[in-house]
Design an enzyme around this catalytic site. Structure first.
Site: not given
Length: 903
Positions: A494, A769
């Site tokens: 990502e 996260e």
């Protein structure tokens, strides 16, 4: 009794360091466009900044004079502009106002300052050098190194390019500059030596619109007579794997180089060696594969000794082909380059239960490892990277998804070999090594940390080690994800410029590092990738939706980075030009939402991420969710309000009224749709109350009820937060603003899930996260999305600086600021510094034996409002009178100097 009261209420003020006589006024830390002595800038009207230093209290600049010259002697012939004596206290981002500046010209500048005491100081001479200001300045041609017939759907070897040249006979070299850019990443060499300290150049931009070029002073690398110049090109963001599903070649299939070496001789003549058809290329070098996600494969047996030096046999190399690419989209970097910034030695070598050899660096970092090894030729070594070990202590890479994150090195068999990769980076704490020819030792690997090399801005420390570790985690999360763009994560497949993460964290980022240039560069790409209808993509540069320009989906709280980041940066740096540059983008975004919201001014359509990764309770969906339309309408109002403020700042009176009225009308619609007459919100969540209160969407009479409901929900959850990406940044700010600082401290001190300290207790060294990336039982969260280096929740750092240390701005750029520490939470001390545009602000308080001490430092040419906690109005008035200080709304106004308060 009187003595008792005197002991507890007597307030004293002393000035630190009064004994030595005041030193003369000094003018130092000169910068142009946030940079010290920059080489290769392209601002047509560069801006000058400097800082004043004086031990004399209350020092202010009274006037300044800037001189700019083509020679460092400031001769009459060389002087091109002087400002004259300007009566002003401005010392930050002063516009150049002279004649047009010339490409490649070095200019010298200095400033003379007179302060309010009549002291005069003149700075040392600094310089700035212009880059290539017009496309016609590029005489070099784009060249492509690769032959026909290559399958560009696969990873390719790094290309090598070279050319030899001869300097002018009997010509004495005065200076040499190398201007370089590429499609793909590049490393440059002259006479066998690597040029520059930057890595991953030329960085990542919206390549379809602009590409950065770098300027190097290479005078010391050029020798009389024969010379050689070489380049290595890698895939990088330009054509490497990006996003998901084996997506490659987003901007093009072929890498390309544009390089222009300009040698200036003392007789005034010049020689230009640019890329053209005469260059040679080869793809049979040692870097066999290179990719940001997957890593690098390097075969040392294929190294071509001296390939970038004079006399190398290039007979087996082929001719390059010219590339048909524009030159009018080349820009000089506004932000800092990515560089190696530090080295970490592994703490220990582990043998896991699975029998694997793993090096633990003790810190989740971003960069790569340097390998030091000795063994037989052909020995293959594989190094893989991971952030965590699993419950059993084994190497864990499932959360990397398809990213291989590995280095494959084949030994050439020479004594000791040292290897670093060229065109990749990893996010990791642990490195697993396979194939070592000898038993592992700590010296085998060294961790190389990379990130955008911005200056430090702040320091922060408290009496509680867990909170200090949290602050360290915030900083490590920031530097690991600020690799030329603000990415979401640095490890899996990502690593994209997610707008929501940047929006949530931008204010905290400014406290830790000076990010003005970094965000100025990235926000230009926000505006470039913004669609004609005003929609803002989820990630910048836009690699998700750029192939479908009409299929734009903008999410509230993510796309609002278009308004929130420019306004935040203007407030912090007083950078009017940044605000001017982004203003049309701000308007376009608000108009996009207005169109989607319709006449009712309620944004109820579209696709939104909502309060991303908010706490959902012990069971899935066990907690109420903040409705997307509620969040979208709240951010719509906030963006309209910020755009109105920006318009007012820029003198756009009509727009200021227009968007101010829009903000008020959205508030009315919001109140009618989402708020009951007694202040209850339709979404009974912490985030709902936080957004409504922080964005000033509730009338004054309903705010106390809303605050109480927020507090009740926090208490109902056992002093835990339930907020996600959009609510968390504002949560503690709202509590402190409305008199619930004790509850904010309760949240900060919470050590169980969900909380900021829960990951710290789980040995995190960066921000996660998810609140529970590692669950209480030691198992992992959803493998498809579980990064252990994701900075968004680190936004609490903003509150820590502003409230625990009490440092916050009153005027843009910290020209006037406040020091108002909020004591509590069981902390006995907090100290912080912040490097403002005017100098170092310091706030340090300590409580011991019933006495509170506050030490502060106010830089010259600025003022501070000091608010002392728990001190009554009478005592403040007494102090103000005895020390001849001005009292402003319950705060003591002080000028520059160092102060000590005790009570």
């Amino acid at each position: 009794m009187n003595r008792f009261l005197l002991f507890f209420l007597c307030l004293s003020l002393s000035v630190i360091g009064q004994t030595p006589p005041p030193s003369p006024l000094r003018v130092e830390q000169l910068r142009v466009e946030y940079k010290t002595n920059p080489v290769g800038i392209d601002a047509f009207l560069p801006r000058f900044s400097w800082k004043l230093f004086s031990k004399e209290r209350n020092t202010l600049q009274k006037s300044y004079q800037i001189q700019v010259s083509k020679d460092d002697k400031f001769s009459k012939k060389g002087l091109i502009w002087q400002s004259g004596d300007v009566v002003s206290d401005a010392s930050h981002l002063i516009d150049y106002q002279g004649p047009n500046l010339q490409s490649r010209q070095r200019y010298f500048w200095k400033v003379k300052v007179i302060d309010n005491y009549g002291n005069v100081a003149e700075s040392a001479v600094n310089f700035f050098e212009m880059g290539l200001l017009a496309s016609s300045d590029w005489q070099a041609k784009w060249i492509e190194p690769e032959k026909e017939g290559i399958d560009f759907k696969k990873q390719q070897p790094a290309s090598l390019l070279r050319k030899e040249f001869v300097t002018k006979p009997k010509g004495k070299i005065a200076s040499a500059r190398l201007y370089v850019t590429s499609r793909g990443l590049n490393e440059m060499y002259i006479n066998g030596q690597r040029i520059g300290k930057d890595v991953l150049s030329p960085g990542w931009t919206a390549y379809q619109a602009r590409i950065q070029y770098f300027t190097y002073n290479v005078t010391a690398f050029i020798q009389a007579g024969n010379n050689a110049i070489g380049a290595m090109l890698g895939d990088g963001w330009y054509r490497g794997y990006l996003v998901w599903e084996n997506n490659r070649n987003v901007w093009g299939e072929r890498v390309a180089l544009l390089s222009q070496l300009v040698i200036k001789y003392e007789d005034g003549t010049e020689q230009i060696i640019g890329t053209d058809e005469t260059w040679k290329a080869n793809n049979n070098g040692p870097v066999r594969e290179n990719d940001l996600y997957n890593g690098e494969t390097y075969d040392a047996r294929l190294e071509k000794k001296g390939w970038a030096a004079v006399g190398f046999d290039e007979s087996a190399w082929w001719n390059v082909r010219l590339g048909n690419y524009p030159k009018d989209n080349l820009i000089a970097p506004a932000g800092p380059p990515v560089r190696r910034t530090q080295e970490l030695k592994p703490l220990k070598v582990l043998t896991t239960p699975a029998g694997e050899t793993v090096y633990d660096f003790g810190q989740n970092m971003v960069g790569w490892v340097r390998l030091r090894v000795q063994g037989p030729a052909g020995t293959k070594i594989r190094i893989t990277h991971a952030e965590v070990l699993d419950q059993k202590g084994n190497f864990y890479t499932a959360n990397l998804r398809s990213a291989k994150c590995e280095l494959n090195y084949t030994l050439k068999g020479d004594s000791i070999e040292v290897y670093e990769p060229h065109f990749t980076f990893m996010g990791f704490r642990y490195a697993r090594i396979e194939g070592l020819p000898n038993p592992p030792v700590l010296d085998n690997l060294t961790g190389i940390v990379i990130h955008s090399d911005f200056p430090n801005s702040g320091t922060f420390e408290t009496s509680k080690p867990l909170v200090n570790q949290l602050q360290k985690n915030i900083v490590w999360g920031q530097i690991g994800n600020f690799v030329d763009v603000p990415t979401d994560c640095p490890q899996r497949d990502e690593r994209l410029g997610w707008t929501g993460d940047a929006q949530a964290f931008v204010r905290t980022a400014t406290f830790n590092k000076e990010v003005a240039g970094f965000f100025s560069k990235w926000l230009r790409d926000v505006a470039i990738d913004q669609k004609p209808n005003g929609g803002v993509p989820h990630v910048i540069p836009d690699v998700i939706q750029n192939k479908n320009p009409d299929d734009i989906k903008s999410s509230a709280g993510w796309a609002d980075v278009a308004t929130i980041a420019p306004w935040t940066l203007y407030q912090v740096y007083s950078d009017r030009r940044l605000l001017e540059t982004q203003y049309e983008s701000m308007k376009k975004w608000v108009e996009y939402v207005r169109k989607n919201a319709g006449a009712k001014l309620l944004w109820t359509n579209g696709e939104h991420f909502g309060d991303w990764l908010s706490y959902r309770g012990a069971a899935q969906f066990g907690e109420p969710v903040t409705d997307n339309d509620f969040i979208a309408t709240a951010f719509f109002a906030h963006s309209a309000n910020l755009t109105s403020k920006a318009a007012l700042t820029l003198g756009k009176a009509t727009d200021a009224v227009l968007y101010g009225e829009l903000f008020q009308n959205i508030k009315k619609a919001f109140l009618q749709e989402y708020v009951s007459p007694n202040g209850r919100l339709v979404c009974n969540t912490q985030t709902a109350y936080v957004l409504a209160l922080h964005f000033d969407l509730l009338p004054e009479n309903l705010r106390p009820q809303a605050v109480e409901r927020l507090v009740q929900d926090i208490k109902r959850h056992g002093n835990h937060l339930t907020t996600g990406f959009l609510g968390t940044p504002y949560l503690c700010h709202v509590l402190t603003r409305f008199g619930k600082n004790d509850v904010a401290y309760d949240l900060l001190n919470q050590e169980t899930y969900p909380s900021w300290l829960y990951p710290v207790k789980k040995s995190a060294t960066t921000i996660w996260e998810r609140w529970d990336g590692i669950k209480p039982d030691g198992s992992f969260q959803d493998v498809s999305m579980n990064s252990y280096n994701h900075y968004a929740y680190g936004a609490i750092g903003d509150w820590m600086y502003q409230n625990m240390a009490g440092i916050d701005l009153v005027e843009p750029g910290f020209k006037k600021f406040v020091i108002a520490p909020k004591l509590g939470g069981g902390f006995t001390s907090t100290k912080a510094t912040y490097e403002s545009p005017y100098g170092t602000i310091a706030s340090s308080w300590e409580q011991q034996n019933g006495k509170t001490t506050l030490k502060i430092s106010v830089p010259a040419n600025s003022k501070a409002l000091v608010k002392l906690p728990s001190i009554g109005a009478d005592k403040l008035n007494q102090l103000a009178q005895t020390q001849r200080l001005k009292l402003v709304e319950g705060a003591l106004e002080v000028g520059s100097g160092e102060y000590l308060f005790e009570w």
